[in-house]
Write an enzyme that holds these catalytic residues in place. Structure first.
Site, short mmCIF file in Angstrom:
data_model
loop_
_atom_site.label_atom_id
_atom_site.label_comp_id
_atom_site.label_asym_id
_atom_site.label_seq_id
_atom_site.Cartn_x
_atom_site.Cartn_y
_atom_site.Cartn_z
N ASP A 16 0.87 -1.24 0.10
CA ASP A 16 0.10 -0.13 0.08
C ASP A 16 0.96 1.26 0.10
OD1 ASP A 16 1.05 -0.53 2.62
OD2 ASP A 16 -0.82 0.22 3.62
N ASP A 21 6.81 1.29 1.81
CA ASP A 21 6.43 0.29 0.81
C ASP A 21 7.26 0.79 -0.46
OD1 ASP A 21 3.73 -1.08 1.53
OD2 ASP A 21 3.72 1.04 2.45
N ASN A 46 -2.31 2.74 3.57
CA ASN A 46 -1.79 3.86 3.99
C ASN A 46 -2.75 5.08 3.27
OD1 ASN A 46 0.51 3.30 5.56
ND2 ASN A 46 1.43 2.66 3.86
N THR A 130 3.32 -6.10 2.57
CA THR A 130 3.69 -5.09 3.10
C THR A 130 2.58 -3.96 3.45
OG1 THR A 130 4.51 -3.65 1.53
CG2 THR A 130 6.13 -5.02 2.44
N PHE A 171 -0.41 -1.20 12.42
CA PHE A 171 -1.22 -0.59 11.43
C PHE A 171 -1.84 -1.78 10.64
CE2 PHE A 171 -2.10 1.11 7.40
CZ PHE A 171 -3.21 1.94 7.52
N ASN A 172 -1.00 -2.47 10.06
CA ASN A 172 -1.33 -3.58 8.91
C ASN A 172 -2.33 -4.73 9.41
OD1 ASN A 172 0.21 -2.11 6.78
ND2 ASN A 172 1.89 -3.45 7.13
N HIS A 245 10.01 -0.03 8.00
CA HIS A 245 9.26 -1.39 8.18
C HIS A 245 9.19 -2.23 7.14
CE1 HIS A 245 7.48 0.60 12.02
NE2 HIS A 245 7.11 1.67 11.35
N ASP A 246 8.63 -1.60 5.94
CA ASP A 246 8.43 -2.37 4.74
C ASP A 246 9.92 -3.00 4.18
OD1 ASP A 246 5.89 -2.08 5.47
OD2 ASP A 246 5.49 -1.02 3.86
#
Ligand code: BDR
Ligand code: CA
Length: 316
Positions: A16, A21, A46, A130, A171-172, A245-246
């Site tokens: 996203d 990402d 996102n 992701t 979040f994910n 993160h991703d």
């Protein structure tokens, strides 16, 4: 994790974008010796789906890559949609002078593409997710054999501890807990990189500067995105920069040796309330339930950033 093979692994990048990402996808697209990107699939998250799909095209243009984009689910399975403009800006990629996508998205739905690509290469495909797991869960529902036909799913999401969107939930996971439950219970080989490990990948000002001076557009844009991101991380978490993160999930495909992992039983809370979207990780084996996930616990962050600088330097 399945044994490594000599030739590049076929991968599908599902996410996203979203600035982290986008950097994750640049890392994958800059690593042809390790991975062959069959397609990128977009999902709500996102920002809304039309923006994540546009941003996928922007990211491919940044990488100078000719890879098909497939738009996927525009909303979660059950809950109402969640976005993160406070982190990624209103459009998902807070940078100026971004290139336009060079190709329109394919007409095939992302979920159909995932099913087709995996069926064509049984046992070979790695799905790097992701974002919220809506596309992956839908693919598993439409094609119940898919979990065992995939090589593995590598997911950035969840946490062994604290959340970010709520005290309990990452979040994910929170953006589609029902999809996460389907994937966690699917029997697919699954590696999870949650906040507990991705918060070890902090883009400090020195590291952002290293990206800026790579001398290419991918480095300049990544530095600009991470500068916008850092303000939020400083203010919310008191950290010296944003967490990548991703890109950690992509790095786990390229360099699994950078991580310490542990096989755990992981479940996700799907009841609305304080713990909605929380990934409950049985670190001490107290439930006696079998492990269903290889969970990332520790990252060699210096080696991770070394990999990122080396690979992104190859891009236009
Ligand atoms: C995750 O949430 C999104 O905002 C990021 O892109 C990342 O996938 C981190 O919690
Ligand atoms: Ca994401």
């Amino acid at each position: 994790m399945p044994p490594m093979t000599a030739s590049p692994l076929p991968v599908i990048l599902d996410g996203d974008p979203g600035l982290d990402d986008a950097i994750a996808w640049l890392l994958a697209l800059a690593s042809p010796e390790d991975v062959r990107v069959l397609g990128v699939t977009t999902v709500h998250g996102n920002v809304g789906l039309h923006l994540t799909t546009h941003n996928a095209g922007v990211t491919l243009a940044l990488a100078g890559a000719q890879v098909p984009v497939y738009a996927g689910a525009d909303r979660p399975l059950v809950r109402t949609a969640l976005t993160a403009p406070e982190v990624h800006g209103d459009h998902g990629l807070p940078a100026g002078h971004l290139p336009e996508p060079t190709c329109a998205p394919a007409t095939e739905h992302a979920v159909n593409f995932i099913i087709r690509a995996v069926r064509e290469r049984p046992g070979e495909v790695t799905l790097v997710a992701t974002g919220p797991l809506t596309n992956v869960a839908l693919a598993f529902r439409l094609a119940p054999e898919l979990p065992r036909l995939l090589r593995e799913v590598v997911w950035m999401g969840g946490s062994t501890g604290q959340g970010n969107r709520t005290p309990a939930a990452e979040f994910n996971a929170l953006a589609d807990p029902h999809a996460a439950k389907i994937v966690l219970e699917s029997g697919a080989m699954l590696r999870m990189f949650g906040l507990n490990v991705t918060l070890q990948a902090i883009a400090t000002p020195e590291r952002v500067e290293r990206l800026r001076v790579l001398g290419n557009r991918a480095g300049t844009v990544s530095a600009e995105l991470l500068t916008a991101y850092a303000a939020f991380y400083r203010q919310r978490y008191g950290l010296p920069g944003g967490a990548l993160h991703d890109p950690v999930a992509v790095a786990a495909v390229l360099r699994p040796d950078l991580f310490r992992m542990q096989a755990l039983n992981v479940q996700v809370e799907t009841q609305e309330g304080l713990n909605f979207g929380r990934t409950v990780c049985d670190l001490y084996g107290v439930t006696g339930q079998p492990a269903n996930v290889q969970v990332g616990l520790q990252l060699d962050d210096a080696a991770f950033f070394g990999l990122l600088f080396e690979r992104l330097a190859r891009l236009p």
